[in-house]
Design a protein around this motif. Structure first.
Motif, mmCIF file in Angstrom:
data_model
loop_
_atom_site.group_PDB
_atom_site.id
_atom_site.type_symbol
_atom_site.label_atom_id
_atom_site.label_comp_id
_atom_site.label_asym_id
_atom_site.label_seq_id
_atom_site.Cartn_x
_atom_site.Cartn_y
_atom_site.Cartn_z
ATOM 1 N N THR A 1 -8.219 1.240 -1.234
ATOM 2 C CA THR A 1 -7.461 2.394 -0.599
ATOM 3 C C THR A 1 -8.137 3.638 -1.235
ATOM 4 O O THR A 1 -7.511 4.865 -0.731
ATOM 5 N N ARG B 1 0.894 3.969 -2.865
ATOM 6 C CA ARG B 1 0.811 5.468 -2.668
ATOM 7 C C ARG B 1 1.802 6.169 -3.419
ATOM 8 O O ARG B 1 1.716 7.119 -3.905
ATOM 9 N N GLU C 1 0.651 -1.383 -0.023
ATOM 10 C CA GLU C 1 -0.066 0.265 0.153
ATOM 11 C C GLU C 1 0.749 1.328 -0.051
ATOM 12 O O GLU C 1 0.587 2.278 -0.575
#
Ligand code: C2E
Ligand code: CA
Ligand code: CA
Ligand code: CA
Length: 274
Positions: free
Chosen positions: A83, A31, A27
């Motif tokens: 997300t 990002r 993650e």
């Protein structure tokens, strides 16, 4: 037995935390990748079976990971959806695909996959309109591919949004048709421009039921004014089959796998003869 139970438990916890750590790592990487723009679009051509010419290409995203190399969408799109990172990533994909397609011959369209999460957040219509305006691509050369999962959420709002997108002049395709559990119902709710028959049907052309189902989808598409694309055509037999069944278009490794831009431009330059 008790000790063994505790060991199993510890093992399980260790496994879980390793899994969580690698997910958190992914993650974090994702990002950073979204802000650094570590993505690439590849394009898979589609063939018009009547005219025997390339009719367009589908944009398929890859993550160009600094350590791991190319990563396929199956590994990061679900996480990007969870997300919310799919929103900025999806906006980039729309802009990039329109910019690239504006350089192709006028007859070629570009298909872009749009996730359900992009429909849930505001800004999709704005992003589509901006991608068209910035690139100068004619709206009718952009096709948005959605799956049933998009319509399953809040279908009233989604259908209103699809109508507004259609009013911009873009085309709407129903992807992976036949894999959901209520595919037919959705055809009543929105007049799709295209139906893409999932490759699981195409890989099973020897089953007698498959021919009947594909024939029925093609006939339905004809009545509803939707064109039919067969996905995942890998062999000449499958090509003959989908042609015989009356599909208007095919896509699959037999014609080409998804190509990076330089290879795509070579491919488009030497009009394929099948
Ligand atoms: P999809 O939209 O159904 O895309 C077709 C997938 O099948 C692609 O995998 C393509 O490379 C693969 N394929 C094409 N022809 C053949 C064939 O003849 N045989 C086989 N076995 N496979 C074939 P890919 O690129 O790994 O993409 C997987 C999925 O990830 C896509 O399925 C789509 O759901 C999602 N995806 C890809 N790019 C994007 C994107 O830009 N945005 C979003 N939201 N999703 C994307
Ligand atoms: Ca697709
Ligand atoms: Ca598909
Ligand atoms: Ca799929």
């Amino acid at each position: 037995a008790k000790a063994a139970g505790r060991n199993t438990h510890c093992f399980y916890e260790a496994g879980m935390s390793a899994l969580l750590a690698s997910r958190n790592r992914l993650e974090l990487d994702l990002r950073q990748a979204v802000s650094a723009g570590e993505f690439q679009l590849q394009y898979q051509p589609a063939l018009d079976l009547g005219r025997r010419t390339v009719s367009g290409c589908e944009a398929l995203v890859r993550w160009v990971h600094p350590r791991r190399g190319l990563i396929g969408p199956g590994e990061f799109i679900p996480l990007a959806e969870e997300t919310g990172l799919i929103v900025p990533l999806g906006a980039w994909i729309l802009h990039e695909a329109c910019r690239e397609a504006a350089a192709w011959p006028d007859a070629l369209r570009v298909a872009v996959n749009v996730s359900a999460v992009q429909f849930e957040r505001p800004g999709l219509e704005h992003n589509v309109a901006a991608a068209l305006a910035v690139s100068g691509l004619a709206p009718n050369r952009l096709e948005l591919e959605i799956t049933e999962s998009v319509l399953m959420r809040d279908s009233e709002a989604v259908i209103a949004c699809l109508h507004r997108l259609r009013a911009l002049g873009v085309r709407i395709a129903l992807d992976d048709f036949g894999t959901g559990y209520s595919s037919l119902g959705y055809l009543r709710r929105f007049p799709f421009d295209r139906i893409k028959i999932d490759r699981s049907f195409i890989s099973e052309i020897d089953a007698r039921e498959t021919a009947a189902i594909v024939r029925a989808i093609v006939s339905l598409g004809g009545d509803l004014g939707a064109r039919i694309t067969a996905e995942g055509v890998e062999t000449p037999d499958q090509l003959n089959f989908v042609h015989r069944m009356g599909c208007q278009e095919m896509q699959g490794y037999l014609l080409s796998c998804p190509l990076p831009v330089p290879e795509l431009r070579c491919f488009l330059a030497r009009t394929p003869a099948l």
